[in-house]
Enzyme design. Sequence first.
Site, PDB file in Angstrom:
ATOM      1  N   TYR A 135      20.427  33.280 -61.118  1.00 37.76           N
ATOM      2  CA  TYR A 135      20.527  34.347 -60.096  1.00 37.76           C
ATOM      3  C   TYR A 135      21.959  34.449 -59.447  1.00 37.76           C
ATOM      4  CZ  TYR A 135      16.020  36.801 -61.269  1.00 37.76           C
ATOM      5  OH  TYR A 135      14.951  37.357 -61.845  1.00 37.76           O
ATOM      6  N   LYS A 185      13.909  23.273 -68.232  1.00 37.33           N
ATOM      7  CA  LYS A 185      14.038  23.171 -69.856  1.00 37.33           C
ATOM      8  C   LYS A 185      15.105  22.128 -70.108  1.00 37.33           C
ATOM      9  CE  LYS A 185      13.134  24.738 -74.052  1.00 37.33           C
ATOM     10  NZ  LYS A 185      12.081  24.374 -74.749  1.00 37.33           N
ATOM     11  N   ASP A 218       8.386  26.520 -71.348  1.00 38.32           N
ATOM     12  CA  ASP A 218       7.565  26.858 -72.438  1.00 38.32           C
ATOM     13  C   ASP A 218       6.212  26.416 -72.570  1.00 38.32           C
ATOM     14  OD1 ASP A 218       8.747  24.670 -73.060  1.00 38.32           O
ATOM     15  OD2 ASP A 218       9.489  25.099 -75.199  1.00 38.32           O
ATOM     16  N   ASP A 242      10.562  33.558 -61.606  1.00 37.78           N
ATOM     17  CA  ASP A 242      10.205  35.047 -61.995  1.00 37.78           C
ATOM     18  C   ASP A 242       9.492  35.303 -62.832  1.00 37.78           C
ATOM     19  OD1 ASP A 242      10.785  37.643 -61.472  1.00 37.78           O
ATOM     20  OD2 ASP A 242      12.104  37.707 -63.187  1.00 37.78           O
ATOM     21  N   ASP A 246       5.076  36.811 -62.948  1.00 42.78           N
ATOM     22  CA  ASP A 246       4.454  37.729 -63.631  1.00 42.78           C
ATOM     23  C   ASP A 246       3.402  37.252 -64.569  1.00 42.78           C
ATOM     24  OD1 ASP A 246       6.225  39.727 -62.602  1.00 42.78           O
ATOM     25  OD2 ASP A 246       6.350  41.000 -64.513  1.00 42.78           O
TER      26      ASP A 246
HETATM   27  C1  IPM Z   1      10.653  39.875 -58.629  1.00 42.57           C
HETATM   28  C2  IPM Z   1      11.418  40.912 -59.201  1.00 42.57           C
HETATM   29  C3  IPM Z   1      12.959  40.817 -58.917  1.00 42.57           C
HETATM   30  C4  IPM Z   1      13.498  39.484 -59.259  1.00 42.57           C
HETATM   31  C5  IPM Z   1      13.972  41.736 -59.730  1.00 42.57           C
HETATM   32  C6  IPM Z   1      13.510  43.382 -59.152  1.00 42.57           C
HETATM   33  C7  IPM Z   1      15.416  41.647 -59.323  1.00 42.57           C
HETATM   34  O1  IPM Z   1      11.243  40.920 -60.418  1.00 42.57           O
HETATM   35  O2  IPM Z   1      10.859  39.980 -57.310  1.00 42.57           O
HETATM   36  O3  IPM Z   1       9.929  39.318 -59.138  1.00 42.57           O
HETATM   37  O4  IPM Z   1      13.700  39.332 -60.221  1.00 42.57           O
HETATM   38  O5  IPM Z   1      13.697  38.620 -58.424  1.00 42.57           O
HETATM   39 MN    MN Z   2       9.936  39.396 -61.284  1.00 44.79          MN
END
Ligand code: IPM
Ligand code: MN
Length: 346
Positions: A135, A185, A218, A242, A246
Amino acid sequence: MKTYKIALIPGDGIGKDMTAAAWSVLQKVADKHAFGLEGTEFPWSCAFYKVTGSMMPADGIETLRNFDAILLGAVGWPDEVPDSVSLHGLLLPIRKSFVQYANIRPHRLLPGVAGPLKATDFDILCIRENTEGEYSGAGGRVHQNTSDEVAVETSVFTRKGVERILRFAFEQARGRRGKLASVTKSNAQKYSMVFWDDMTRLIATEYPDVEVTSYHIDAMAARMVMAPESLDVVVASNLFGDILTDLGAAIQGGLGFAASANINPDRDLPSMFEPVHGSAPDIAHRGIANPIATVWSAAMMLDHLGERGAAATIMNAIEATTAGGLGTVPGGDRTETITASLLTAI
Ligand code: IPM
Ligand code: MN
């Protein structure tokens, strides 16, 4: 009486309702634990962009600097403002400007919540590097809209950045079950990721009490599904963290339960607390979003501010609510019903 100054950025979509719910919970818990919370709301959002042409005023970061903490709902309304504009205009600059280099995300099942896995007894703390890596924002596009177009986006891993996130993760592991999983990785990316592995080995010598294992991203994705109970603290780069968080949200029952803290461990600048979920345009304004992820993030905020008892009170209220069957199924209960239950339990 101690009073904390909190910047509230409800943002877009469900962010508004979630912040309002969390704020009512915060006020009740502050009364109970005899401290003050002074909230200042900022309308910075995609709607603000549509009117002003920017996601926040030019001095937005300067304005936020004076607060003890920031509570953020969600940023993004892609039908009207591209995500690449809205996120780079508000959320990501806050994380970087305030050196919130540790993004902390807890993944465990709340009582009464049936996750999608057979395993139910996991308790994972993901630590995501939050200011550099993939990022970094370093890159560019040339020869746009021609067949010679080139797009470059460079990951940046600094010694300072990698060392501090690893050290932070080792400290967290030391305060928990003493296990750290470091994710890279390095079999494919031979500079940055091998560097991260080297740093992991080096810093591990300072923490002989922590059992550290390096995994590839992975394999870690598979492990979080197949053997989540084998994990304690997981540390990863910005993008890998990130994605894994999720996945973490999914195994804990969904994004409605996934809390997040963007921490400045040096504490010289404000930290920011936000749920993992976004603005959820599909369910915005329908009153069915689950406020638990934001309320849990608010508890993390109080914990960071040193109000441990109050943070525990919120967590107990969350657990009492889900144990009673409320807010355990996506879309199953109304936001106001879940919030009312949280307030009653405080
Ligand atoms: C998170 C979100 C953000 C990220 C996006 C919205 C830029 O997905 O906080 O996990 O990738 O950091
Ligand atoms: Mn995210």
